[in-house]
Motif scaffolding. Sequence first.
Motif, short mmCIF file in Angstrom:
data_model
loop_
_atom_site.label_atom_id
_atom_site.label_comp_id
_atom_site.label_asym_id
_atom_site.label_seq_id
_atom_site.Cartn_x
_atom_site.Cartn_y
_atom_site.Cartn_z
N LYS A 52 0.73 8.22 -1.19
CA LYS A 52 0.23 7.32 -2.24
C LYS A 52 -0.89 6.44 -1.71
O LYS A 52 -0.91 6.07 -0.53
CB LYS A 52 1.38 6.43 -2.74
N LYS A 53 -1.82 6.11 -2.63
CA LYS A 53 -2.83 5.10 -2.32
C LYS A 53 -2.35 3.76 -2.86
O LYS A 53 -1.79 3.68 -3.97
CB LYS A 53 -4.18 5.45 -2.96
N MET A 54 -2.61 2.70 -2.10
CA MET A 54 -2.10 1.39 -2.47
C MET A 54 -3.13 0.32 -2.10
O MET A 54 -4.14 0.59 -1.44
CB MET A 54 -0.77 1.12 -1.75
N ARG A 55 -2.83 -0.90 -2.56
CA ARG A 55 -3.63 -2.07 -2.16
C ARG A 55 -2.69 -3.22 -1.88
O ARG A 55 -1.54 -3.25 -2.35
CB ARG A 55 -4.64 -2.45 -3.23
N ALA A 56 -3.18 -4.16 -1.11
CA ALA A 56 -2.37 -5.32 -0.77
C ALA A 56 -2.45 -6.36 -1.88
O ALA A 56 -3.52 -6.58 -2.46
CB ALA A 56 -2.85 -5.92 0.55
N LEU A 57 -1.33 -6.99 -2.19
CA LEU A 57 -1.33 -8.09 -3.15
C LEU A 57 -2.18 -9.23 -2.59
O LEU A 57 -2.04 -9.60 -1.42
CB LEU A 57 0.10 -8.58 -3.39
N GLY A 58 -3.06 -9.73 -3.43
CA GLY A 58 -3.94 -10.79 -2.95
C GLY A 58 -5.05 -10.28 -2.05
O GLY A 58 -5.79 -11.05 -1.46
N ASN A 80 5.75 -9.24 12.16
CA ASN A 80 6.77 -9.72 11.21
C ASN A 80 7.51 -8.65 10.42
O ASN A 80 8.54 -8.95 9.81
CB ASN A 80 6.10 -10.69 10.21
N SER A 81 7.02 -7.42 10.41
CA SER A 81 7.64 -6.41 9.56
C SER A 81 8.75 -5.66 10.29
O SER A 81 8.63 -5.33 11.48
CB SER A 81 6.59 -5.41 9.06
N ASP A 82 9.83 -5.35 9.55
CA ASP A 82 10.93 -4.57 10.11
C ASP A 82 10.82 -3.10 9.74
O ASP A 82 11.60 -2.28 10.23
CB ASP A 82 12.28 -5.11 9.59
N PRO A 107 0.84 0.16 -5.96
CA PRO A 107 0.08 1.40 -6.13
C PRO A 107 -1.28 1.12 -6.76
O PRO A 107 -1.41 0.30 -7.67
CB PRO A 107 0.97 2.21 -7.10
N ASP A 108 -2.29 1.81 -6.26
CA ASP A 108 -3.65 1.65 -6.78
C ASP A 108 -4.47 2.86 -6.34
O ASP A 108 -4.70 3.04 -5.13
CB ASP A 108 -4.27 0.36 -6.26
N GLU A 109 -4.90 3.68 -7.29
CA GLU A 109 -5.65 4.90 -6.95
C GLU A 109 -6.98 4.60 -6.29
O GLU A 109 -7.61 5.49 -5.71
CB GLU A 109 -5.86 5.74 -8.22
N THR A 110 -7.45 3.37 -6.43
CA THR A 110 -8.72 3.00 -5.76
C THR A 110 -8.47 2.11 -4.55
O THR A 110 -9.40 1.55 -3.98
CB THR A 110 -9.65 2.28 -6.76
N GLU A 123 11.20 4.88 2.78
CA GLU A 123 10.98 5.00 1.35
C GLU A 123 9.71 4.23 0.94
O GLU A 123 9.46 3.14 1.46
CB GLU A 123 12.18 4.44 0.58
N THR A 124 8.96 4.81 0.03
CA THR A 124 7.74 4.17 -0.42
C THR A 124 8.01 2.77 -0.95
O THR A 124 7.25 1.82 -0.67
CB THR A 124 7.05 5.01 -1.51
N SER A 125 9.10 2.62 -1.69
CA SER A 125 9.43 1.31 -2.27
C SER A 125 9.67 0.27 -1.18
O SER A 125 9.29 -0.90 -1.32
CB SER A 125 10.66 1.43 -3.18
N ARG A 126 10.30 0.69 -0.07
CA ARG A 126 10.58 -0.26 1.01
C ARG A 126 9.29 -0.65 1.73
O ARG A 126 9.08 -1.82 2.07
CB ARG A 126 11.57 0.34 2.00
N VAL A 127 8.43 0.34 1.97
CA VAL A 127 7.14 0.04 2.61
C VAL A 127 6.35 -0.93 1.74
O VAL A 127 5.79 -1.93 2.23
CB VAL A 127 6.33 1.33 2.85
N ALA A 128 6.32 -0.66 0.43
CA ALA A 128 5.56 -1.50 -0.48
C ALA A 128 6.11 -2.93 -0.50
O ALA A 128 5.36 -3.91 -0.48
CB ALA A 128 5.59 -0.91 -1.88
N LYS A 129 7.42 -3.06 -0.53
CA LYS A 129 8.04 -4.38 -0.58
C LYS A 129 7.79 -5.16 0.71
O LYS A 129 7.42 -6.33 0.68
CB LYS A 129 9.54 -4.23 -0.82
#
Length: 341
Positions: free
Chosen positions: A226-232, A243-245, A287-290, A275-281
């Motif tokens: 999946k393509k994604m972007r960071a919040l903010g 900091n990430s586990d 998710p963001d196609e761009t 899991e994608t959901s865990r990485v995202a959280k």
Amino acid sequence: MFIPAERLILLNKEMYRDNDFVYEAIASLEDTIGIPIAIESDRETYDVVLQINNETFYCIAKKNAKNANYGTIKSALKDINHSKNNIVIADYLTKKTAKELQQNSINYLDTSGNAFIKTDNFFVSIEGKKTKINKKTNQTRAFQEAGLKLLLLLISNPETLQFSYRELAEKTGIALGSVSNIFKELEENHYLLKTKNKRVLKNQDEIIERWVIAYNELLKPRSFRKKMRALGNEFNVNNIITNSDVKLYFGGEPAGQLLTGHLKPQDYIIYSNEETSRVAKELKLVPDETGSIELYNKFWTDNLHLKNEYTAPPLVVYADLLGTGNNRNIETAKIILENGL
């Protein structure tokens, strides 16, 4: 000693059996431009040296270039003398790659006679000639998915070259029979030398080049999630490491930064089997196609010893960077190669 092109094609059958395409390309160009081309028969640093229109050109050959992009070709030019007139001679180049070579002032020629050769006193631009593509190129077991995984281990951890087939199957997660077949093929194609006591990889530069091409064409797309972007729009590699586990490995530009310190990332590659959901959280991604962050499955096993616990194997990072075709990434890829894969 310079020999006319038409004579050297006959001599080449015995002299340079693996580079027949070079002489086909030269003969095709000669027919098109109507100017005699002489070829130097003695080679050292370069594959051939040409005399065209009273100018000397130093050429390197690029076999199996069907899927090579600008990045892989530019990387191969790192050791040549750019103060001389250079030409890349390939069996095949895509229109996109040919255009990128032109834009970066790199002369080229392919077997159909498509060419871009420009000096202060000489200019040739030929486009649109069709080349017959060898569909079997890079279709061998060694450069399919299982072979790429095995070669990644052998190149990254050279001591494993002496392991039994069963140990290698366990360390890569591929079938025992596949390991046996891949080794047999490597030996048949002169990439592997077996002596009484050990195995030795030969022509490793060519193996790495073919690995990079096949990885970007085959294994990497299969691993994409999946393509994604960071919040903010904030994404800080060092903060994530601290900091990430979540278990992840950086590839591409962030890995280039971690391995060399010579690159400020703009696009991000992450390898993970979480899991994608865990990485995202954990990383605060959406998710963001761009988006500038790409998530991939990790395709190597934990048996592969990493040079940096937070990055993909250097060979993967090297391939990621070359695959972008970006000049700053190519320079970083060279540093990674020079530091050892």
